[in-house]
Enzyme design. Structure first.
Site, PDB file in Angstrom:
ATOM      1  N   SER A  70       0.807  -1.227   0.000  1.00 22.09           N
ATOM      2  CA  SER A  70       0.000   0.000   0.000  1.00 22.09           C
ATOM      3  C   SER A  70       0.835   1.270   0.000  1.00 22.09           C
ATOM      4  O   SER A  70       0.321   2.343  -0.315  1.00 22.09           O
ATOM      5  CB  SER A  70      -0.942   0.014   1.207  1.00 22.09           C
ATOM      6  OG  SER A  70      -0.219   0.198   2.409  1.00 22.09           O
ATOM      7  N   LYS A 119       0.945   4.263   6.891  1.00 19.79           N
ATOM      8  CA  LYS A 119       0.446   5.119   5.822  1.00 19.79           C
ATOM      9  C   LYS A 119       1.112   6.491   5.915  1.00 19.79           C
ATOM     10  O   LYS A 119       1.826   6.809   6.853  1.00 19.79           O
ATOM     11  CB  LYS A 119      -1.079   5.305   5.918  1.00 19.79           C
ATOM     12  CG  LYS A 119      -1.892   4.025   5.991  1.00 19.79           C
ATOM     13  CD  LYS A 119      -1.922   3.243   4.694  1.00 19.79           C
ATOM     14  CE  LYS A 119      -2.793   1.991   4.836  1.00 19.79           C
ATOM     15  NZ  LYS A 119      -2.737   1.131   3.638  1.00 19.79           N
TER      16      LYS A 119
END
Length: 222
Positions: free
Chosen positions: A35, A89
């Site tokens: 991701s 993230k």
């Protein structure tokens, strides 16, 4: 049992100190997903600073003091507000910010990010499966990073505008079409932030041959 504890107390103290260090000061986290491609790859082991934001009681998530403020552009580990899974993230918006995405273009408080160095690449999606992708340097007022979009796999490229609540942070993966992030589970409360990622310690290509990626060892994240 008492005799065993006495004879092994040095080792037990060492393990206790090691556990406290990892849960309160610094830790290293293997990354299993893509991701954050191309910034972080599957198989990277990332060093994180647990004292970047809050001082927490070891082995708990209870903060006793604020040590620093998260900044736009930080790479952060946190517990998902959706199911508690530990994630890593990019922090893109702070409390009070208004964030939006329109056809893949990030906007913070009405100012759109600029995109430079746009290039086409082939990127890994699954073993034996590479897909065309577009990479670019995304520049906002106070940070920049390389992001990518997977051609033909548009995934929530438009949303908002969303106002980020107090003590919450909006997170997104750099691999914008292959990331479950705040676009899906909403802004992340500060209480769920764990640490700021600082650098890659070691790396191995877990998607193919498990060989070390020597060029990534000790490289700083940005």
């Amino acid at each position: 049992m008492k005799k065993w504890l006495t004879s092994n107390r040095g080792f037990l103290v060492l393990m206790l100190c090691f556990g406290v260090f990892r849960t309160a000061i610094a830790d290293w986290n293997p990354v299993p997903s893509g991701s954050m491609r191309p910034t972080i790859l599957e198989g990277d082991v990332v060093l994180v600073n647990r004292l970047a934001y809050d001082l927490k009681i070891p082995l708990t998530g209870m903060a006793v003091a604020r040590l620093g403020e998260p900044q736009r552009g930080d790479i952060v580990t946190f517990d998902s507000p959706q199911d508690g899974t530990r994630l890593i993230k990019r922090l893109v918006a702070l409390p009070g910010d208004v964030v939006a995405l329109h056809d893949g273009v990030l906007s913070i408080n009405g100012s759109e990010a600029a995109y430079a160095d746009v290039r086409e690449v082939q990127d890994f999606l699954a073993p034996g499966m590479n897909v065309p992708a577009t990479r670019a340097t995304e520049r906002t007022a106070d940070s920049e990073r390389t992001v990518q979009y997977l051609d033909g796999m548009a995934n929530h490229r438009s949303f908002g505008p969303v106002a980020v609540p107090a003590d919450h942070y909006f997170m997104m993966g750099d691999n914008r079409d292959n990331s479950g992030d705040s676009r899906f589970f909403g802004p992340v409360p500060r209480a769920l932030l764990i640490a700021r990622a600082e650098r890659i310690l070691v790396s191995a290509d877990i998607t193919t041959n498990w060989l070390p990626r020597w060029e990534r060892f000790a490289s700083r994240l940005q």
